[in-house]
Design an enzyme around this catalytic site. Structure first.
Site, PDB file in Angstrom:
ATOM      1  N   HIS A 128      -7.564  -5.922   0.867  1.00 48.17           N
ATOM      2  CA  HIS A 128      -6.490  -5.180   0.830  1.00 48.17           C
ATOM      3  C   HIS A 128      -5.515  -5.562   2.040  1.00 48.17           C
ATOM      4  O   HIS A 128      -5.823  -5.526   3.219  1.00 48.17           O
ATOM      5  CB  HIS A 128      -6.850  -3.835   1.212  1.00 48.17           C
ATOM      6  CG  HIS A 128      -5.690  -2.747   0.944  1.00 48.17           C
ATOM      7  ND1 HIS A 128      -4.908  -2.600  -0.292  1.00 48.17           N
ATOM      8  CD2 HIS A 128      -5.319  -1.812   1.991  1.00 48.17           C
ATOM      9  CE1 HIS A 128      -3.965  -1.489   0.181  1.00 48.17           C
ATOM     10  NE2 HIS A 128      -4.256  -1.118   1.510  1.00 48.17           N
ATOM     11  N   SER A 149       0.906  -1.211   0.182  1.00 45.97           N
ATOM     12  CA  SER A 149       0.029   0.149   0.101  1.00 45.97           C
ATOM     13  C   SER A 149       0.918   1.329  -0.006  1.00 45.97           C
ATOM     14  O   SER A 149       1.601   1.503  -1.041  1.00 45.97           O
ATOM     15  CB  SER A 149      -1.020  -0.025   0.996  1.00 45.97           C
ATOM     16  OG  SER A 149      -2.074   0.702   0.799  1.00 45.97           O
TER      17      SER A 149
END
Ligand code: GTR
Length: 434
Positions: free
Chosen positions: A412, A268
């Site tokens: 995620h 990320s």
């Protein structure tokens, strides 16, 4: 015999046609991908080990979005085409690096500083004897001011030295890289890496620069910035990337580590930093972006609802990039770069990009297409990157020549399954498997 030759020739021709379709005119037509899937060279597809449940499922079609044209990485600033690896290395690569510095990540000030390394703790019998633990402090000083990056490093005992290594820019809590191994986390699966003959290291991004907007008073900015910050002054993503390079400075002094086989990895926001670190610092032989999304691996010009935009990232995280980047809020088409050019800066070194099916905010297909559109630059070096490949099925990975892409099911996160994919690719890149 003749038949198999003919089949081979047809396959090569098809590959060329689809390579042109995927990479040629730097234009994306959402929806083209199912046609290309059918022609995928099957030998490139390697399934990940832990994600079998999803086999056969494909990633959802693109939502509607405005058409766009990507900037051509091979078109020089003077309008001439870049045709050789030499021209790329001596001219175009520097032009593109400059464009990213000036417009996106910002520029590291050239303020002089001093650097020192200290191994503060060492355990040659860590992990029940499987590894040597080193805890290293890297101190960067300017006058009376300093900052210290604390690195946790495990080196496998039973592997011939020097060994390849993975360095994680950790953007989650330090408990994720616990040196005592009382707490274990899939975010940094040290035991897995050690068992496979890799050293594994991590540092916390906030050692280099706290992840908050404080007017750039603390961290690396406080240490190195001039009194007045120009519009292209570096942001936090650039500071974390800079931190990874300082850890690499230490790695170069550690005889247990193969300095030409160091991978930098991040998830990320850490993935954005890993890509920018790898783009600038050619000492990283493998650069891994896990779900880095907007201003990481995914193409900014793909604008659809549910995906992070440049305006949104600059508003939510005003300290991540340079001020000039904010002038592109809502104006992605005006950017002189897109993120495939960031991937291209890594060529001919290896790059790995991973996505998660439910992580639409990071735009999985946009992450895949960045690697595909970096392909022409890899090909200057005789490498194929992902070649004519189409997006793999959920749970499958493409291990190309110089580039890797996978998409797994789920949300995620950086999981053991992601790491296994990256380690499999690293085995290939570092010549550990044929
Ligand atoms: C989100 C941000 C993303 C990504 C993510 C993360 O809030 O919008 O760009 O970086 O954080 O780092 O987990």
């Amino acid at each position: 015999m003749f038949k198999s030759k003919l089949r081979q020739a047809v396959l090569i021709m098809l590959a060329m046609v689809y390579s042109a379709a995927a990479d040629g005119p730097a234009k994306s037509h959402p929806g083209n991908w199912s046609r290309q899937r059918a022609q995928r060279p099957e030998e490139q597809v390697v399934r990940s080990k832990t994600d079998r449940a999803a086999q056969g499922r494909t990633f959802q079609p693109d939502p509607d979005m405005p058409a766009f044209t990507l900037p051509d990485p091979l078109l020089g600033a003077d309008g001439r085409r870049i045709g050789t690896a030499e021209e790329w290395k001596t001219r175009r690569r520097h032009e593109i690096l400059e464009l990213f510095r000036k417009n996106v990540y910002g520029r590291v000030p050239d303020t002089p500083y001093t650097k020192s390394f200290k191994v503060v703790h060492q355990d040659p019998q860590a992990m029940g004897g499987a590894a040597t633990l080193k805890q290293v402090q890297i101190t960067l000083s300017r006058g009376q001011a300093s900052l210290t990056i604390s690195v946790v490093l495990f080196i496998p005992n039973r592997a011939p030295k020097p060994v390849p290594a993975f360095l994680l820019i950790c953007n989650r809590g330090t408990e994720n890289f616990d040196p005592t191994r009382e707490r274990k986390s899939e975010f940094w699966p040290a035991e897995e890496a050690i068992a496979r003959g890799y050293a594994i290291a991590a540092f916390h991004n906030e050692d280099v620069d706290p992840d908050k907007h404080d007017g750039f008073k603390d961290g690396a900015h406080g240490l190195l910035d001039a009194a007045v910050r120009p519009p292209d002054a570096w942001g936090s993503i650039s500071a974390w990337a800079w931190g990874a390079s300082r850890v690499m400075d230490y790695f170069e002094t550690d005889a247990g580590l193969a300095r030409d086989k160091i991978a930098v990895i991040g998830h990320s926001r850490g993935g954005k930093a890993a890509l920018w670190a790898g783009a600038q610092d050619e000492r990283f032989a493998l650069v891994v972006s896990n779900e880095s999304g907007c201003t990481g691996a995914s193409l900014s010009r793909r604008r659809f609802q549910g995906k992070e935009s440049v305006a949104r990232i600059n508003t939510a995280f005003p300290h991540w990039f340079c001020e000039t980047y904010k002038t592109y809020n809502g104006r992605e088409d005006a950017l002189p770069v897109d993120q495939h050019m960031l991937i291209a800066l890594i060529a001919p070194r290896a790059v790995a990009v991973g996505s998660a099916e439910q992580d639409l905010w990071a735009d999985p297909r946009g992450e895949f297409l960045s690697v595909v559109h970096a392909g022409p630059v890899y090909r200057l070096f005789g490498r194929q990157a992902l070649g004519p490949a189409a997006m793999p099925e959920i749970g499958a990975a493409l291990h190309g020549d110089g580039a890797h892409y996978h998409i797994r099911e789920g949300k995620h996160d950086l999981t053991l399954s992601d790491w296994q994919s990256y380690l499999d690719f690293a085995d290939k890149v570092f010549g550990r498997v044929k």
